[in-house]
Design an enzyme around this catalytic site. Sequence first.
Site, PDB file in Angstrom:
ATOM      1  N   GLY A  34       9.096  11.332  42.526  1.00  0.00           N
ATOM      2  CA  GLY A  34       7.925  11.801  41.807  1.00  0.00           C
ATOM      3  C   GLY A  34       6.697  11.021  42.219  1.00  0.00           C
ATOM      4  CB  SER A  35       3.145  11.839  42.581  1.00  0.00           C
ATOM      5  OG  SER A  35       3.345  12.434  43.842  1.00  0.00           O
ATOM      6  N   GLY A  36       2.972   9.240  41.065  1.00  0.00           N
ATOM      7  CA  GLY A  36       2.645   8.387  39.928  1.00  0.00           C
ATOM      8  C   GLY A  36       3.184   6.980  40.089  1.00  0.00           C
ATOM      9  CG  HIS A  37       6.769   6.260  40.894  1.00  0.00           C
ATOM     10  ND1 HIS A  37       6.843   5.938  39.558  1.00  0.00           N
ATOM     11  CD2 HIS A  37       7.570   7.341  41.063  1.00  0.00           C
ATOM     12  CE1 HIS A  37       7.662   6.797  38.957  1.00  0.00           C
ATOM     13  NE2 HIS A  37       8.103   7.653  39.840  1.00  0.00           N
ATOM     14  CE  LYS A  61      11.872   6.322  42.722  1.00  0.00           C
ATOM     15  NZ  LYS A  61      11.481   7.319  43.749  1.00  0.00           N
ATOM     16  CG  ASP A 115      14.373  11.248  42.257  1.00  0.00           C
ATOM     17  OD1 ASP A 115      14.160  11.410  41.037  1.00  0.00           O
ATOM     18  OD2 ASP A 115      13.490  10.911  43.052  1.00  0.00           O
ATOM     19  CG  HIS A 174      10.200   8.224  35.961  1.00  0.00           C
ATOM     20  ND1 HIS A 174      11.187   7.385  36.392  1.00  0.00           N
ATOM     21  CD2 HIS A 174       9.928   9.062  36.999  1.00  0.00           C
ATOM     22  CE1 HIS A 174      11.520   7.713  37.634  1.00  0.00           C
ATOM     23  NE2 HIS A 174      10.782   8.721  38.020  1.00  0.00           N
TER      24      HIS A 174
END
Lengths: 330, 330, 243, 243
Positions: free
Chosen positions: B53-56, B104, B109, B218
């Site tokens: 996911g994005s945001g990391h 991960k 995922d 998350h």
Amino acid sequence: MKKLINSTDSVVTDALAGMAAAHPDLRVDLAHKVVYRRAAPTPGKVGLVSGGGSGHEPLHAGFVGHGMLDAACPGEIFTSPVPDQVIEASHGVDGGAGVLHIVKNYTGDVMNFEMAAEVCAEEGVEVGTVLVNDDVAVKDSLYTAGRRGTGATVFVEKMTGALAETGAPLGEVAKLGGRVNARSRSFGVALSSCTVPAAGGPTFDLGDAEVELGIGIHGEPGRTRAPAAPARELTRVAMDAVHDDLPLSGEVLVMVNGMGGTPLVELYVVFAEVAAYLREKGAVPARSLVGNYVTSLDMQGFSVTVCLLTDQLTQLWDAPVQTPSLRWGR
Amino acid sequence: MKKLINSTDSVVTDALAGMAAAHPDLRVDLAHKVVYRRAAPTPGKVGLVSGGGSGHEPLHAGFVGHGMLDAACPGEIFTSPVPDQVIEASHGVDGGAGVLHIVKNYTGDVMNFEMAAEVCAEEGVEVGTVLVNDDVAVKDSLYTAGRRGTGATVFVEKMTGALAETGAPLGEVAKLGGRVNARSRSFGVALSSCTVPAAGGPTFDLGDAEVELGIGIHGEPGRTRAPAAPARELTRVAMDAVHDDLPLSGEVLVMVNGMGGTPLVELYVVFAEVAAYLREKGAVPARSLVGNYVTSLDMQGFSVTVCLLTDQLTQLWDAPVQTPSLRWGR
Amino acid sequence: MDARFFTAWVEETARAVAAGRDRLTRLDAAIGDADHGTNLDRGFTAVREALSAAFPGTPGAVLTLTGTTLIRKVGGASGPLYGTVFRRMGAVLTAARREGPGEPAGHGPAGWSSPPGAGYRPEAPEDPEEEVTVTLADLAAAFEAGLAGVRKLGGAQEGDKTMVDALAPATRALSGAVRAGRGAREVFDAALAAAREGAVATVPLMARKGRASYLGERSIGHEDPGAASTVLLFAALRAAAGG
Amino acid sequence: MDARFFTAWVEETARAVAAGRDRLTRLDAAIGDADHGTNLDRGFTAVREALSAAFPGTPGAVLTLTGTTLIRKVGGASGPLYGTVFRRMGAVLTAARREGPGEPAGHGPAGWSSPPGAGYRPEAPEDPEEEVTVTLADLAAAFEAGLAGVRKLGGAQEGDKTMVDALAPATRALSGAVRAGRGAREVFDAALAAAREGAVATVPLMARKGRASYLGERSIGHEDPGAASTVLLFAALRAAAGG
Ligand SMILES: Nc1ncnc2c1ncn2[C@@H]1O[C@H](COP(=O)(O)OP(=O)(O)O)[C@@H](O)[C@H]1O
Ligand SMILES: Nc1ncnc2c1ncn2[C@@H]1O[C@H](COP(=O)(O)OP(=O)(O)O)[C@@H](O)[C@H]1O
Ligand SMILES: [Mg+2]
Ligand SMILES: [Mg+2]
Ligand SMILES: [Mg+2]
Ligand SMILES: [Mg+2]
């Protein structure tokens, strides 16, 4: 207020202990609060000293290392260092070619560095000074404190650092610093206030649909408050302010800087807008930085800094640098 | 909610456009949402693909480059990529030596990468997989989703990347990844929630004197809620959890990672405590990272990840790396 | 007034700063960077330690040590400025003891650590046994010198919304009352009243110096934190005199 | 039931997901990562576009395209899981049309994009002119296959606090009602009621699969977002049948 600290009094020294533990290339004098390159001074090289209030990390201590600063003097949070620190650091980095002080234009920073420079001169250390004042949000005038020094400090530190590494004399390094500053402009936008640990709460309150335009880097409110807007519009406000003051053209170095609490993904969104703006004006974003470089603790927001490049400046920017927070080319 | 975005739908693609503009060493396929090294594939080299996911950010796209990943597949915010992205990326980095997927351990995922791996196999791309599951806050068991993958992902990507650069075969690179993961553990602490753009508000509410212990990446709440405490105590909670699971000794690589909204000065305060803890246990913080590497948008907090080094791992860690967010040694 | 009086004054100031710390920081949050109270409290805490360690025996030595310590510990704008006030005052009182009232030589901001080589240690009194006292006229001259030092260092005029807006009228009132032959109580009352009035008068001003100037028109409507802390100095002076 | 019915079902689901998006995301915020509503809405928006572009002519093709699109557009846990439900259902209905009710061959999760080389395009019906309909028994078999697919892919048992806790009882109720010879309305009513009950029953459970499992005991007391979205599927089914 929740912070990852042990006490509001010990933040700066505790963080310096962390830097010492994390970076074997640095030597940290905890008693005097000075961060040096491990091998300082470098004989025959102009020593570069900068400093300022803490809370702007990685500025300045994160930029100590080959190709950039020789020492940094972190003051208390948002409080310029005291002269003692600067005097100590100047002695510690003087390799016989003199010392350059890189000072952001704030009343406190200027006075404390000036006092230190006087003592250094008395004590036989040759000192030159570059004053950084790149923030177009502040109208310059003889009767005011003048423009603030913000993002361009990173450019000045990097480029003077690269030139000093070549063995250039103090006068030349100082002049280059002035030139970089003269060719650079910044503008900042805040989406939230920061919280100064010792103050215990946010410096200002901002509505859920408001932003501050023309902020500095000390968590202070900006010149005006405005309704929140998409990244594209906020970027345009910032870039227009820069462009109005220093018409953008040719190859530029551009930094999209996070204020500390803004996720990197948002900074890239802003960078896309900045790049589009530059191309629209016929300028080329030839070099760039995107990330947290000159922060205001946990403030959310960004600043953009642009420097009009010359061949010499591009070369100095590309030169190797080995610091905790800027590192390339070797 | 205020964010530096144009719309909640376009965050990821807008940010990718920014990455493309900022990093000439990368090639960004906006249609497929894949970030490549400019020159991918490298003939004869195992291709490394990660994603999530994005945001990391900077994970994963910030780690694409020489010595680390060949491609990254950013999903929507906190949502794993879809198989199409991974299939596309795998084709794009296959230099004939096969492709390693670094995944991960999250249900989404794992399933999306598995589906992609099956299609890759059908389409003639040899795929190996490393599953990262380093988070000691989650009790492992056959009957659960198992441990989450968090900070150790950076170590796995860096070290497998360095090994792949030497021309090692897929099986060996995959095995190394498993070894790095097996020798690494993480634990995270949140001081605030993050705000997912599309959700429009904080994921959870946390009192002014509370923290979340054992968080993931998350923005989810942690295992337990606890009273806020000085950095020293919070660090001890995290390190005890790690040490209980994997006794710390010898030379270790340690990362003090910010969750996105925490100032660097605080991360250094934590690092000082981590280093002191390690020494107390007779371990040596031989290598370290302090900064934002695996973030949760604007969450305030930190995680600590420790890897027990061997000579080989130290060498792989020290090997040159040239990515937007990790860069040394060349 | 002897060294004990000046020590009492400085210690009373330190107490007032500690008590007013959060208020000063809040004032600074409104138009600055939320550290003025923290800065001065850190400085005056160090001053108390320095005074009780060195126990300086003359009025001049007390104030010089106070000023030097502020410069060494505060940082920011207020460190050099208040440090200069006290160092200039110390220099005048030290000179007064030797030569009677008058301007001391060469103690501009350039000389904050002079004489060269002496580091930051205050000059030792020539004979610690000798009881040194100064007059109200000496004190007025000292304040005039302090004010001149701040003006020179910071470049602020009255009306620029800085500590000068409290320090200047307070100094004028103090000198005037001394010249008019008033006693200590009345002199200090007059100075305090003028400082208060000056500080309050900063509220409607637009800042032209220091950090608040960056706010432009938005600095209007707030009291200047440095002017507010200057009031504490004069309140402490009256308290030290048994006010 | 023909392709139009299944298209209506999927479109009704898409509408319900859009309307319930924020609620699903809020449920996911409590025990997950606050994206379930966003994920499904993105997916079903894409499904609507895909359906109106491709206009598939058989029940099997409608559901296969729906499932493939979900896998291609959603990501996360729910994308592959719901994608598998619809693809498995589509495969059964396609086979049913050819061979009558029964298990289709080799469409496990491994085969989500098979046949190899066919990319992600749904198989075209052999003769678009021929009107293809399926029976309630076919539909029951399709749901059984969908449920089996999710079970195999995600490894969750009933009681693990996942979408299975709504999908399994709903499928059982639907099959039972079909076997008991009930009409469509009653069948769908029974399935919806069971889905609802199953979803509500997740509240007191501790999660053992998916992201919520990381919360351990703290997952207790919240409805599972995936179970909640499964309810929307069955509500849409009833609505499509004119309920
Ligand atoms: N140029 C100046 N001349 C006189 N006083 C000044 C000047 N600049 C700032 N000040 C005073 O300093 C005060 C701020 O002190 P402080 O907050 O401690 O330092 P900083 O502004 O560096 O954070 C202001 O309120 C003002 O009274
Ligand atoms: N292993 C599993 N088996 C069945 N359903 C699962 C499993 N893991 C998660 N789910 C379902 O997926 C839902 C979460 O979906 P979503 O939020 O879209 O994905 P993510 O968890 O990747 O963010 C959960 O509420 C649960 O119902
Ligand atoms: Mg300050
Ligand atoms: Mg998710
Ligand atoms: Mg201040
Ligand atoms: Mg989710």
